[in-house]
Design an enzyme around this catalytic site. Structure first.
Site, PDB file in Angstrom:
ATOM      1  CE  LYS A   1      -1.803   2.472   3.179  1.00 48.27           C
ATOM      2  NZ  LYS A   1      -2.396   2.957   4.411  1.00 48.27           N
TER       3      LYS A   1
ATOM      4  CG  ASP B   1      -7.529   2.869   2.522  1.00 43.12           C
ATOM      5  OD1 ASP B   1      -8.451   2.429   1.791  1.00 43.12           O
ATOM      6  OD2 ASP B   1      -7.607   3.956   3.107  1.00 43.12           O
TER       7      ASP B   1
END
Ligand code: SF4
Length: 216
Positions: free
Chosen positions: A121, A139
């Site tokens: 991420k 996320d």
């Protein structure tokens, strides 16, 4: 599963609803963005933005973090959750930036993910926002929305969710789609009590429809 066409239609609705969605972390360079994203794990962007001006004044380069006493880094970020671990990761990450990449920020997933504290991420956010390389970061907000809208299966992994969005959305929209979905998750499709009656996606969202029926 929500089709490619319907996923793109949904994103169009969200772009209209949230035309100003963008990353909220303040950073003046790819390196500063990397540090800010590392600090933002389990912390709000607002709380990170409060500490980074002093942090970057005290430690302007990878070298200054790498040579710093860990307690000096901690002193600047102690208001952020998990600050002890984050200070350690940042110091190690900067040592690796110097040892492996000559102090320069790498531009690829493979290289970024070799750095301490940098996962998929974080790498995606840095590649997209700092280098404008098409990337789609997943996320907690993106995960929740993907599952509620059936863009991904309920048991899909983060990697699979990234693939699902990348498959269904044009590559040139990936970075903006990520920011728009995060704003949508914060403001409308919230984890608790999502605002389904005000949501432009209610007609295609079985999760929202079930929720409303249950609440009547
Ligand atoms: Fe989220 Fe509700 Fe909109 Fe579905 S209808 S996307 S659950 S806010």
């Amino acid at each position: 599963m929500l089709s490619k066409a319907k996923t793109q239609w949904a994103m169009q609705q969200l772009y209209v609803l949230l035309p100003d969605a963008k990353g909220a972390l303040i950073a003046k360079s790819p390196f500063q963005l990397l540090i800010a994203v590392m600090l933002s794990a389990q912390a709000t962007d607002i709380s990170v933005n409060k500490v980074t001006p002093q942090l970057f004044a005290d430690f302007p380069t990878p070298n200054s973090f790498a040579n710093a006493d860990i307690t000096a880094i901690e002193a600047d970020i102690h208001s952020i959750g998990l600050y002890h671990h984050k200070a350690q990761y940042i110091k190690t990450c900067c040592q690796q930036l110097i040892d492996k990449f000559g102090g320069q920020m790498p531009h690829t997933h493979f290289e970024l993910e070799q750095l301490a504290g940098v996962g998929r991420k974080t790498a995606n956010v840095v590649l997209g926002d700092a280098f404008h390389i098409p990337s789609f970061a997943v996320d907690t907000h993106v995960t929740r929305i993907a599952k509620r809208l059936n863009i991904s299966q309920v048991d899909a992994s983060v990697t699979q969710i990234e693939i699902d969005f990348q498959t269904k959305l044009p590559q040139k929209t990936w970075i903006q789609a990520h920011h728009t979905l995060i704003s949508f998750g914060r403001q409308v499709c919230t984890a608790r009590n999502p605002h389904c009656t005000e949501c432009p996606l209610l007609t295609i969202c079985k999760s929202g429809q079930k929720r409303l029926i249950k609440n009547t």
